[in-house]
Scaffold this motif. Structure first.
Motif, PDB file in Angstrom:
ATOM      1  N   VAL A 260      -0.617  -3.429  -3.210  1.00 11.20           N
ATOM      2  CA  VAL A 260      -1.501  -3.593  -4.376  1.00 11.20           C
ATOM      3  C   VAL A 260      -2.889  -3.045  -4.072  1.00 11.20           C
ATOM      4  N   ARG A 261      -3.407  -3.321  -2.883  1.00  6.35           N
ATOM      5  CA  ARG A 261      -4.733  -2.798  -2.507  1.00  6.35           C
ATOM      6  C   ARG A 261      -4.724  -1.269  -2.457  1.00  6.35           C
ATOM      7  N   ALA A 262      -3.662  -0.704  -1.925  1.00  9.42           N
ATOM      8  CA  ALA A 262      -3.566   0.762  -1.841  1.00  9.42           C
ATOM      9  C   ALA A 262      -3.506   1.367  -3.247  1.00  9.42           C
ATOM     10  N   ILE A 263      -2.726   0.792  -4.124  1.00 14.02           N
ATOM     11  CA  ILE A 263      -2.630   1.293  -5.507  1.00 14.02           C
ATOM     12  C   ILE A 263      -3.965   1.176  -6.218  1.00 14.02           C
ATOM     13  N   ASP A 264      -4.656   0.065  -5.994  1.00  9.76           N
ATOM     14  CA  ASP A 264      -5.971  -0.124  -6.607  1.00  9.76           C
ATOM     15  C   ASP A 264      -6.992   0.901  -6.102  1.00  9.76           C
ATOM     16  N   ALA A 265      -6.827   1.374  -4.880  1.00  2.00           N
ATOM     17  CA  ALA A 265      -7.785   2.324  -4.303  1.00  2.00           C
ATOM     18  C   ALA A 265      -7.520   3.776  -4.711  1.00  2.00           C
ATOM     19  N   ILE A 266      -6.349   4.034  -5.268  1.00  6.16           N
ATOM     20  CA  ILE A 266      -5.997   5.420  -5.614  1.00  6.16           C
ATOM     21  C   ILE A 266      -6.825   5.909  -6.797  1.00  6.16           C
ATOM     22  N   ARG A 267      -7.455   7.059  -6.576  1.00  5.94           N
ATOM     23  CA  ARG A 267      -8.211   7.755  -7.636  1.00  5.94           C
ATOM     24  C   ARG A 267      -8.471   9.169  -7.151  1.00  5.94           C
TER      25      ARG A 267
ATOM     26  N   LEU B 298       2.433 -10.237   2.574  1.00  7.84           N
ATOM     27  CA  LEU B 298       1.463  -9.361   3.235  1.00  7.84           C
ATOM     28  C   LEU B 298       1.683  -7.894   2.844  1.00  7.84           C
ATOM     29  N   THR B 299       2.934  -7.501   2.801  1.00  7.63           N
ATOM     30  CA  THR B 299       3.266  -6.120   2.418  1.00  7.63           C
ATOM     31  C   THR B 299       2.892  -5.860   0.972  1.00  7.63           C
ATOM     32  N   LEU B 300       3.187  -6.807   0.103  1.00  6.69           N
ATOM     33  CA  LEU B 300       2.843  -6.670  -1.310  1.00  6.69           C
ATOM     34  C   LEU B 300       1.327  -6.564  -1.491  1.00  6.69           C
ATOM     35  N   GLU B 301       0.579  -7.385  -0.776  1.00  9.57           N
ATOM     36  CA  GLU B 301      -0.884  -7.330  -0.871  1.00  9.57           C
ATOM     37  C   GLU B 301      -1.403  -5.963  -0.421  1.00  9.57           C
ATOM     38  N   ALA B 302      -0.869  -5.432   0.671  1.00 11.92           N
ATOM     39  CA  ALA B 302      -1.287  -4.107   1.149  1.00 11.92           C
ATOM     40  C   ALA B 302      -0.962  -3.035   0.109  1.00 11.92           C
TER      41      ALA B 302
END
Length: 184
Positions: free
Chosen positions: A174-181, A168-172
């Motif tokens: 990865v989603r946060a990194i994907d949203a960074i821009r 669950l932590t890893l998924e959160a």
């Protein structure tokens, strides 16, 4: 006194200071020695420091790399029975051995259920197989800080619940990194 001399030497009639970072005593000292007007301004230096130059980014990366080397040294030699306090000291000793001036904050090393304590303080808890381990650490190198937090299970995974929480932590993450821009 040195700042006042520089301001007076430059012919400054007015100088701004950031009240969030200037003590009353420091402001008083400056006022006593500076011949001009002092103005409280809350956003002079902080916005300038928020954007890092390539040189500053390189220094931060060097501090991070040093911290990661020390982490590898510590984790590769962990042994059952070591205390939280002794492992925290190993981090701080390692920072200096690798060239850092010091830790950027008090190193946190927690075992067992204690990693759940926000900003817990290392104590005499001994490391045992299957325990959760939390390290929160960083160093100062050339005036720039690193700050890393890492969690582990020592020796063996304590149960399927641990893997569920990890995933669950890893998924959160990865989603946060994907949203960074830019602009987010």
């Amino acid at each position: 006194q040195q700042v006042s001399k520089q301001l007076d030497g430059a012919g400054a009639k007015r100088a701004a200071f950031e009240p969030a970072y200037t003590t009353v005593a420091d402001r008083g000292d400056l006022a006593q020695h500076f011949g001009g007007e002092l103005v409280a301004e809350g956003s002079v230096v902080s916005p300038l420091r928020a954007c890092k130059s390539e040189t500053e980014v390189a220094k931060i990366q060097a501090a991070l790399q040093l911290s990661e080397r020390v982490l590898k040294q510590v984790t590769s030699s962990l042994t059952e029975g070591e205390t939280e306090r002794s492992v925290a000291a190993r981090f701080e000793h390692g920072f200096k051995d690798e060239g850092a001036s010091k830790a950027s904050f008090d190193t946190i090393s927690l075992f067992g259920a204690r990693p759940s304590l926000p900003h817990g303080e290392p104590g005499n808890q001994k490391l045992g197989t299957g325990m959760g381990v939390l390290f929160d650490f960083g160093c100062i190198l050339d005036g720039y800080c690193s700050d890393l937090t890492r969690c582990y299970a020592f020796g063996k995974i304590p149960g399927s619940w641990f893997e569920t929480i990890y995933n669950l932590t890893l998924e959160a993450q990865v989603r946060a990194i994907d949203a960074i821009r830019p602009g987010v």
